[in-house]
Design an enzyme around this catalytic site. Structure first.
Site, PDB file in Angstrom:
ATOM      1  N   GLU A 129      21.759  57.263  67.475  1.00 28.84           N
ATOM      2  CA  GLU A 129      22.885  57.813  68.239  1.00 28.84           C
ATOM      3  C   GLU A 129      23.176  59.228  67.776  1.00 28.84           C
ATOM      4  O   GLU A 129      22.673  59.668  66.725  1.00 28.84           O
ATOM      5  CB  GLU A 129      24.123  56.918  68.056  1.00 28.84           C
ATOM      6  CG  GLU A 129      23.915  55.538  68.636  1.00 28.84           C
ATOM      7  CD  GLU A 129      25.173  54.688  68.667  1.00 28.84           C
ATOM      8  OE1 GLU A 129      26.133  55.018  67.967  1.00 28.84           O
ATOM      9  OE2 GLU A 129      25.169  53.700  69.412  1.00 28.84           O
ATOM     10  N   HIS A 245      35.469  60.004  73.761  1.00 26.19           N
ATOM     11  CA  HIS A 245      34.059  59.680  73.979  1.00 26.19           C
ATOM     12  C   HIS A 245      33.578  60.543  75.126  1.00 26.19           C
ATOM     13  O   HIS A 245      34.240  60.614  76.169  1.00 26.19           O
ATOM     14  CB  HIS A 245      33.873  58.199  74.310  1.00 26.19           C
ATOM     15  CG  HIS A 245      32.446  57.772  74.146  1.00 26.19           C
ATOM     16  ND1 HIS A 245      31.475  58.142  75.042  1.00 26.19           N
ATOM     17  CD2 HIS A 245      31.824  57.067  73.182  1.00 26.19           C
ATOM     18  CE1 HIS A 245      30.312  57.658  74.627  1.00 26.19           C
ATOM     19  NE2 HIS A 245      30.503  57.000  73.504  1.00 26.19           N
ATOM     20  N   ARG A 291      29.766  63.874  68.889  1.00 31.03           N
ATOM     21  CA  ARG A 291      30.607  63.615  70.060  1.00 31.03           C
ATOM     22  C   ARG A 291      31.535  64.759  70.431  1.00 31.03           C
ATOM     23  O   ARG A 291      31.737  65.038  71.604  1.00 31.03           O
ATOM     24  CB  ARG A 291      31.485  62.403  69.776  1.00 31.03           C
ATOM     25  CG  ARG A 291      30.689  61.164  69.843  1.00 31.03           C
ATOM     26  CD  ARG A 291      31.519  59.969  69.584  1.00 31.03           C
ATOM     27  NE  ARG A 291      30.620  58.840  69.763  1.00 31.03           N
ATOM     28  CZ  ARG A 291      30.931  57.597  69.525  1.00 31.03           C
ATOM     29  NH1 ARG A 291      32.129  57.306  69.098  1.00 31.03           N
ATOM     30  NH2 ARG A 291      30.064  56.643  69.717  1.00 31.03           N
ATOM     31  N   HIS A 352      39.046  57.625  72.879  1.00 28.13           N
ATOM     32  CA  HIS A 352      38.163  56.551  72.424  1.00 28.13           C
ATOM     33  C   HIS A 352      38.532  55.983  71.058  1.00 28.13           C
ATOM     34  O   HIS A 352      38.586  54.783  70.874  1.00 28.13           O
ATOM     35  CB  HIS A 352      36.743  57.102  72.387  1.00 28.13           C
ATOM     36  CG  HIS A 352      35.700  56.091  72.053  1.00 28.13           C
ATOM     37  ND1 HIS A 352      35.585  54.904  72.735  1.00 28.13           N
ATOM     38  CD2 HIS A 352      34.722  56.079  71.118  1.00 28.13           C
ATOM     39  CE1 HIS A 352      34.574  54.210  72.231  1.00 28.13           C
ATOM     40  NE2 HIS A 352      34.054  54.898  71.234  1.00 28.13           N
ATOM     41  N   ARG A 387      34.643  61.259  63.856  1.00 29.19           N
ATOM     42  CA  ARG A 387      33.916  60.049  63.450  1.00 29.19           C
ATOM     43  C   ARG A 387      32.472  60.101  63.921  1.00 29.19           C
ATOM     44  O   ARG A 387      32.187  60.381  65.085  1.00 29.19           O
ATOM     45  CB  ARG A 387      34.605  58.846  64.066  1.00 29.19           C
ATOM     46  CG  ARG A 387      33.896  57.541  63.828  1.00 29.19           C
ATOM     47  CD  ARG A 387      34.564  56.448  64.619  1.00 29.19           C
ATOM     48  NE  ARG A 387      34.302  56.584  66.026  1.00 29.19           N
ATOM     49  CZ  ARG A 387      33.668  55.663  66.760  1.00 29.19           C
ATOM     50  NH1 ARG A 387      33.221  54.560  66.204  1.00 29.19           N
ATOM     51  NH2 ARG A 387      33.480  55.844  68.040  1.00 29.19           N
TER      52      ARG A 387
HETATM   53  C1  FAD Z   1      34.400  50.601  74.500  1.00 28.53           C
HETATM   54  C2  FAD Z   1      34.280  50.783  73.021  1.00 28.53           C
HETATM   55  C3  FAD Z   1      33.018  50.850  72.434  1.00 28.53           C
HETATM   56  C4  FAD Z   1      32.894  51.032  71.049  1.00 28.53           C
HETATM   57  N1  FAD Z   1      31.647  51.020  70.477  1.00 28.53           N
HETATM   58  C5  FAD Z   1      31.527  51.096  69.135  1.00 28.53           C
HETATM   59  C6  FAD Z   1      30.265  50.966  68.510  1.00 28.53           C
HETATM   60  O1  FAD Z   1      29.245  50.779  69.162  1.00 28.53           O
HETATM   61  N2  FAD Z   1      30.213  51.065  67.154  1.00 28.53           N
HETATM   62  C7  FAD Z   1      31.332  51.261  66.380  1.00 28.53           C
HETATM   63  O2  FAD Z   1      31.214  51.330  65.151  1.00 28.53           O
HETATM   64  N3  FAD Z   1      32.543  51.349  66.952  1.00 28.53           N
HETATM   65  C8  FAD Z   1      32.675  51.265  68.303  1.00 28.53           C
HETATM   66  N4  FAD Z   1      33.914  51.344  68.865  1.00 28.53           N
HETATM   67  C9  FAD Z   1      35.087  51.457  68.006  1.00 28.53           C
HETATM   68  C10 FAD Z   1      35.356  50.103  67.346  1.00 28.53           C
HETATM   69  O3  FAD Z   1      35.157  49.086  68.289  1.00 28.53           O
HETATM   70  C11 FAD Z   1      36.768  50.017  66.800  1.00 28.53           C
HETATM   71  O4  FAD Z   1      37.066  51.133  66.036  1.00 28.53           O
HETATM   72  C12 FAD Z   1      36.916  48.777  65.916  1.00 28.53           C
HETATM   73  O5  FAD Z   1      36.463  47.652  66.598  1.00 28.53           O
HETATM   74  C13 FAD Z   1      38.357  48.593  65.495  1.00 28.53           C
HETATM   75  O6  FAD Z   1      38.465  47.341  64.864  1.00 28.53           O
HETATM   76  P1  FAD Z   1      39.861  46.878  64.277  1.00 28.53           P
HETATM   77  O7  FAD Z   1      39.638  45.531  63.699  1.00 28.53           O
HETATM   78  O8  FAD Z   1      40.417  47.940  63.429  1.00 28.53           O
HETATM   79  O9  FAD Z   1      40.822  46.794  65.573  1.00 28.53           O
HETATM   80  P2  FAD Z   1      40.679  45.921  66.900  1.00 28.53           P
HETATM   81  O10 FAD Z   1      39.348  45.336  67.026  1.00 28.53           O
HETATM   82  O11 FAD Z   1      41.172  46.757  68.022  1.00 28.53           O
HETATM   83  O12 FAD Z   1      41.707  44.736  66.661  1.00 28.53           O
HETATM   84  C14 FAD Z   1      43.101  44.968  66.719  1.00 28.53           C
HETATM   85  C15 FAD Z   1      43.835  43.652  66.590  1.00 28.53           C
HETATM   86  O13 FAD Z   1      45.206  43.911  66.334  1.00 28.53           O
HETATM   87  C16 FAD Z   1      46.012  43.122  67.181  1.00 28.53           C
HETATM   88  N5  FAD Z   1      47.291  43.813  67.383  1.00 28.53           N
HETATM   89  C17 FAD Z   1      47.511  45.083  67.809  1.00 28.53           C
HETATM   90  N6  FAD Z   1      48.836  45.334  67.860  1.00 28.53           N
HETATM   91  C18 FAD Z   1      49.473  44.194  67.483  1.00 28.53           C
HETATM   92  C19 FAD Z   1      50.835  43.798  67.359  1.00 28.53           C
HETATM   93  N7  FAD Z   1      51.863  44.619  67.640  1.00 28.53           N
HETATM   94  N8  FAD Z   1      51.114  42.532  66.942  1.00 28.53           N
HETATM   95  C20 FAD Z   1      50.107  41.661  66.667  1.00 28.53           C
HETATM   96  N9  FAD Z   1      48.796  41.980  66.765  1.00 28.53           N
HETATM   97  C21 FAD Z   1      48.495  43.226  67.159  1.00 28.53           C
HETATM   98  C22 FAD Z   1      45.194  42.967  68.449  1.00 28.53           C
HETATM   99  O14 FAD Z   1      45.651  41.854  69.192  1.00 28.53           O
HETATM  100  C23 FAD Z   1      43.791  42.797  67.853  1.00 28.53           C
HETATM  101  O15 FAD Z   1      43.608  41.462  67.463  1.00 28.53           O
HETATM  102  C24 FAD Z   1      34.051  51.169  70.254  1.00 28.53           C
HETATM  103  C25 FAD Z   1      35.320  51.098  70.838  1.00 28.53           C
HETATM  104  C26 FAD Z   1      35.440  50.900  72.217  1.00 28.53           C
HETATM  105  C27 FAD Z   1      36.808  50.812  72.826  1.00 28.53           C
END
Ligand code: FAD
Length: 535
Positions: A129, A245, A291, A352, A387
């Site tokens: 990438e 993105h 990016r 993104h 990032r």
């Molecule tokens: C379309 C897309 C493609 C991507 N592709 C990639 C990739 O290929 N590689 C990569 O490294 N990264 C990628 N990313 C980025 C990556 O997916 C995220 O940065 C990462 O998954 C974040 O994980 P997290 O556990 O921090 O948060 P999340 O996975 O967003 O989880 C957040 C959690 O918090 C909970 N939550 C939020 N607010 C509250 C609240 N007030 N009360 C209770 N619960 C709450 C939600 O319900 C959820 O369970 C991508 C992102 C997107 C949107």
């Protein structure tokens, strides 16, 4: 922030609210939250809260994959240097080295936990990438890595963890007393407002793409975690850095699906409306530039051609391989009559990834004792000002593991008390005039897109800051009654933090492009901007 942000959003009294006790509370069930959960000692009581169904998270939407040095031809130094180069002189080198070195063990662990990464001849298939100088991205189901990784993690969490999981539960605020985090005030569909008293709390609430009109993020990504940590007094930093993105599908009426960077890694070219390939005009790495460079170039080219999008073109590649490698995107585009192997795909940038967030140390500890954080809600120092692709799922795994281990050990060291602290928040004066929350939400998203998008200018940012302050003035002073209202209050809070930080940083660095200060200025600005709410 210059507008008044109340300490708590809603009124409560300990005699009129149910109480729940846990040793460790994890807020968020994406990759960071579940990875943290796996580290909690099974002898401790663990509660995991998610605001929607467990399956709804940015993690489940991830496409491209997870970066890790796997190929014997690759090495840690190269992954470190690529991350530092993308981060535009603002990464913390020690953090980068730690995360890069821990990456392979996390990939092995995910495989042990049942993740089916894509393989070829029995070896992991490695994608490339933008910004990576080697093939080092492990992926699954072609372009649905997050879906597969989260399937395996949720299954493992449900089958092995002795945890209570409360889905569809909104965390309204963190509870603090005598300078420590004591748990959270949550809204539960059955018991309504509930105090969750926890010895240690881990915040894993993900990103904030939803504060922008154009975004790849799902509905849950409204930045709640940063807002509630800020209200509780934890340090927040780097809020001016929002990554856009470069290639988000742009079809009127269609969802803003992300077109993975891996497509450019496989040879897709960016062309404008005249059919001209333009990236080599902007950067010698062309489509594989980081990016921020690609997003800025696309916006410039859209302005030059006066068109609302540019296009990704794969028609020079093997059509069968293209459709097989990107089955999800092929399906989505086909619904709009586009064959990704032969037709140009209309794309433009979209919000993104939130680079800024709650400041954490190497162990995932925030500046508020008793509060830990991991994943996209944090500013760990890994990403600097930009990032590198596929480093964020990795960050969620590494910091989830650290925060989980740290919180578990700290909770063990505390004795049980089962006592509620007499915290109270008085009701505010009632208001007669109803608020159209949806209208404010849409206006905020449009304002952020116009004033604090891929390109920023001081005057526009100053005007936007003033507008947000005015909205905050009458929205944050109300005590609203449901998640929709609390989300809007959180969105306004972090939009204010983002715009004011973007206004303060008078230079261009990484994803932060100021048209009135187009150069990076290491002498004055090679530093982080931090904010803490004062009582
Ligand atoms: C379309 C897309 C493609 C991507 N592709 C990639 C990739 O290929 N590689 C990569 O490294 N990264 C990628 N990313 C980025 C990556 O997916 C995220 O940065 C990462 O998954 C974040 O994980 P997290 O556990 O921090 O948060 P999340 O996975 O967003 O989880 C957040 C959690 O918090 C909970 N939550 C939020 N607010 C509250 C609240 N007030 N009360 C209770 N619960 C709450 C939600 O319900 C959820 O369970 C991508 C992102 C997107 C949107």
């Amino acid at each position: 922030m210059s507008c008044d942000v109340p300490r708590y959003l809603v009124p409560f009294h300990p005699k009129r609210i149910p109480h729940h006790f846990a040793d460790v509370l994890i807020i968020g069930g994406g990759i960071a939250g579940l990875r943290a959960a796996m580290e909690i000692d099974p002898r401790l009581s663990l509660l995991v809260i998610t605001k929607d169904a467990m399956e709804q998270s940015n993690s489940a939407f991830a496409q491209g994959g997870i970066a890790s040095v796997i190929d014997p031809e690759d090495n840690f130094a190269s992954h470190v240097e690529d991350t530092l180069a993308a981060g535009a002189n603002l990464c913390d080198r020690e953090v980068v080295e730690m995360v890069v070195r821990e990456a392979p063990q996390h990939i092995r662990q995910l495989i042990d936990w049942g993740t089916n990464f894509d393989t070829e001849h029995g070896e992991l298939m490695l994608g490339r990438e933008g910004g990576h100088s080697h093939r080092r991205i492990v992926h699954a189901l072609g372009d649905a890595t997050g879906h597969e990784v989260m399937r395996a993690m949720i299954q493992r969490a449900r089958s092995t963890l002795d945890a209570q999981i409360w889905p569809n539960t909104f965390t309204i605020d963190l509870l603090t007393h005598e300078g420590r985090c004591r748990g959270a005030l949550v809204w539960h569909a059955q018991h309504g407002r509930t105090f969750v008293w926890a010895k240690q709390t881990i915040l894993c609430t993900g990103g904030a793409g939803q504060i922008y009109r154009e975004t790849t993020n799902p509905e849950v990504a409204t930045g709640d975690g940063v807002a509630l940590a800020y209200r509780a007094g934890a340090e927040v930093r780097d809020m001016e850095f929002m990554q856009f993105h470069p290639t988000v599908l742009y079809i009127a009426g269609g969802s803003r699906s992300l077109i993975t960077e891996a497509m450019r890694g496989e040879g897709a070219r960016l062309i404008d409306s005249t059919g001209r390939r333009f990236m080599p005009d902007y950067d010698e790495r062309a489509e594989l530039a980081p990016r921020d460079v690609v997003s800025h170039a696309i916006v410039a080219q859209m302005e030059k051609t006066r068109q609302p999008s540019v296009f990704l073109n794969l028609s020079h590649l093997d059509p069968e391989r293209v459709r097989k490698r990107f089955p999800g995107i092929a399906r989505t585009c086909a619904e709009f009559g586009i064959d990704i192997a032969t037709d140009p795909i209309p794309v433009r940038p979209g919000a993104h990834y939130m680079i800024g967030g709650v400041a954490v140390d190497h162990g995932g500890q925030t500046t508020l004792p008793g509060l830990w954080a991991a994943g996209e809600v944090t500013a760990s120092g890994l990403h600097g000002a930009n990032r590198l692709a596929s480093n964020s799922l990795l960050e969620g795994l590494v910091y989830g593991a650290h925060a989980g281990a740290g919180a578990s050990a700290a909770a063990h060291a505390e004795t049980d008390s089962f006592r509620a602290i007499p915290l109270e928040n008085a009701p505010a004066e009632p208001h007669d005039e109803p608020l159209d929350l949806a209208d404010i939400r849409n206006s905020l998203k449009s304002l952020m897109w116009r004033a604090s998008g891929v390109r920023r200018h001081g005057q526009q940012l100053a005007d936007a800051a003033q507008t947000i302050r005015r909205w905050c003035g009458y929205v944050l002073s109300r005590q609203l009654a449901d998640p929709q209202g609390w989300e809007l209050q959180n969105m306004l809070t972090i939009a204010g933090l983002m715009v004011e930080s973007a206004l303060e940083r008078e230079e261009s660095r990484g994803v932060h492009l100021r048209t009135d200060f187009p150069q990076a200025d290491d002498e004055h600005w090679r530093r982080h901007l931090t904010v803490v709410r004062r009582e």
